[in-house]
Enzyme design. Structure first.
Site, PDB file in Angstrom:
ATOM      1  N   GLU A 343       0.836  -1.211   0.000  1.00  0.00           N
ATOM      2  CA  GLU A 343       0.000   0.000   0.000  1.00  0.00           C
ATOM      3  C   GLU A 343       0.869   1.259   0.000  1.00  0.00           C
ATOM      4  O   GLU A 343       0.473   2.281  -0.561  1.00  0.00           O
ATOM      5  CB  GLU A 343      -0.976   0.001   1.183  1.00  0.00           C
ATOM      6  N   TYR A 426      -1.786  -9.468 -10.482  1.00  0.00           N
ATOM      7  CA  TYR A 426      -0.888  -9.508  -9.323  1.00  0.00           C
ATOM      8  C   TYR A 426       0.269 -10.484  -9.518  1.00  0.00           C
ATOM      9  O   TYR A 426       1.179 -10.537  -8.703  1.00  0.00           O
ATOM     10  CB  TYR A 426      -1.648  -9.914  -8.053  1.00  0.00           C
TER      11      TYR A 426
HETATM   12 ZN   LIG Z   1      -2.662  -2.960  -4.823  1.00  0.00          ZN
END
Ligand SMILES: [Zn+2]
Length: 494
Positions: A343, A426
């Protein structure tokens, strides 16, 4: 009537008529709000006044929004996203929605009470998450949109929700849609990925909460003014991609430290979170913000907050503040290290350098996963190893994904499930950057990404912009490389 008098009157009226448009243009381009917006390179300034009732989960609010038409076109409508309306209906019969709604969702939404355009009450249409307000908005003109609304906060596994300790209000306030070469972007809220596409703006937000609550937010955290039984926060967040905030009950405490002139905070629940985890994750925040600042370019804000919350998402990036899944804090897991670093990286790829997260989710997400691994390899090599092997493990059925058009370059709307989205965005996407790093080395990679950051800081970058930044340094070969990966044309993966 005397003829001379008639002529003088006619001339006076003529001069007055001439003066009106001159005056109005003068007023509109020299307004201090316009000056401030032009100086900061933003086209919108929001003034919110919010009264939060944590008991009923209702936020009563008004907004005065000053928006400059910098589109070179005269426009007949202005659009806003009302993201909470995505959660008005909780019976969706869709597994992707169920993932974000969780097991016991309760509905929430924004109800509009009144809208004014330049002081006049206006009609408007709300269609699910999109608010359309008709207006006459000439190019270069400033318009003032006033909204009165109530936000009923939904209960779900997502970034607009609450539990017994806090309310976290990510992307919950009305926000102007982006107008780009395709016109107004009025996408609905999609159940896969992060369906956001926003531009930098200035925010002045007044939040009133009962005195046992505190507020942390996208902008600078400030001390409240105490008025009877309330805490009133007067918050400024300039040049940020959106404004989010959280209302934290007295179960919350914080660890706070300074990295240069920046304040880093980790907000945790005193009775349930492991202090070992809190201190460990706080250190990850400090190190990652410093690391990415050094490698890619200075984090340009004075304040960064991490909040432990309930929720499925591992973590959720918001400008200047990140939500991290609370179980990482109670169980002190390595996932927490990965998630906090991830993050933090999003502050570079999503917040400062913006992109259309609906059309090109790889551009912020895959790059963020890559940058996170780059950081973990330096400071947490064991966590890096686990993350890389988990990502590789998730890369399955590439050919099948390819025939189904679930490609690295695909929009969020092309993905059928969260699983395939994770697998492609991802895992395969980050491997693309990783393989390039193997070819050219970490230093070269860092330096090209810092060029990209510098060039597209505060702006919206496209995938092609990123590729061209690599081409400038590496030649046409870089283009071929990216295009084959973006089409899932990958061989010798393992
Ligand atoms: Zn992310």
């Amino acid at each position: 009537m005397n003829r001379r008098y008639v002529i003088i009157t006619a001339i006076s009226i003529f001069v007055l008529l001439l003066a009106i448009p001159i005056y109005s243009t003068f007023f509109k381009t020299n307004d201090p709000i316009v000056e401030e917006m032009r100086a900061m390179g933003v086209d919108t300034t929001y003034y919110f006044d919010l009264d939060v009732d944590p008991e009923s989960k209702i936020v009563t609010g008004t907004a005065s929004i000053y928006a400059l038409n910098d589109t070179e076109k005269d426009l007949e409508s202005i659009y806003f996203h009302l993201y909470p309306n995505a959660f008005e209906e909780v019976e969706k019969n869709d597994e992707n929605w169920e993932t974000i709604l969780g097991d016991f969702p309760l509905p929430g939404f924004i109800e509009m009470k009144e809208i004014k355009i330049d002081g006049e009450t206006s009609n408007y249409v709300v269609k699910n998450t999109i608010l359309e307000v008709p207006l006459e908005w000439k190019t270069n003109e400033l318009t003032k949109v006033e909204l009165a609304f109530t936000l009923n906060v939904p209960l779900n596994n997502n970034a607009i929700s609450y539990d017994q300790y806090a309310m976290w209000l990510g992307n919950s306030l009305p926000i102007k849609s982006v107008y780009d070469e395709s016109g107004w972007n009025t996408d609905p809220y999609y159940p896969i990925g992060d369906p956001f596409y926003n531009e930098m703006a200035n925010y002045h937000v007044k939040v009133k909460v009962p005195k046992e609550y505190q507020v942390t937010n996208t902008g600078l955290d400030v001390s409240p003014k105490i008025e009877e039984d309330s805490n009133i926060y007067d918050i400024t967040a300039n040049k940020v991609r959106s404004f989010s905030f959280a209302i934290l009950g007295n179960e919350y405490d914080k660890v706070e430290s300074q990295i240069g002139n920046k304040t880093i905070r980790t907000w945790y629940r005193k009775s349930i979170d492991s202090m070992e985890a809190v201190n460990r994750f706080h250190e990850v925040s400090e190190k990652s913000i410093a690391f990415f600042s050094e490698k890619y370019g200075e984090y340009p804000y004075e304040d960064y907050d991490v909040i432990a919350t309930r929720g499925f998402f591992g973590g959720m990036e918001l400008p200047g503040v990140s939500l991290i899944q609370g179980t990482y804090f109670t169980d002190n897991t390595d996932y927490g290290v990965n998630s906090v670093a991830h993050e933090a990286a999003h502050q570079w790829w999503f917040h400062v350098v913006g992109s259309n997260q609906i059309e090109e989710p790889w551009l912020d997400e895959s790059l963020t996963v890559y940058s996170t691994i780059r950081f973990l390899k330096e400071y947490y090599p064991e966590v890096a190893k686990d993350t890389v092997s988990r990502n590789l493990h998730r890369v399955t059925a590439i050919d099948e994904l390819k025939t189904e058009e679930q490609l690295v370059k695909s929009a969020v709307t092309s993905f059928k499930t969260w699983d395939t989205y994770f697998s492609v965005i991802y895992s395969i996407g980050p491997l693309m950057f990783d393989r390039l790093e193997n070819e050219i080395g970490e230093e070269k990679m860092d330096s090209i990404l810092s060029n990209y950051f510098e060039k597209y800081k505060y702006k919206i970058a496209t995938g092609e912009d990123l590729i061209q930044t690599f081409v400038e340094e590496l030649g046409e070969e870089a283009e071929t490389f990216f295009h084959s990966w973006l089409q899932n044309e990958i061989t010798n993966l393992h």
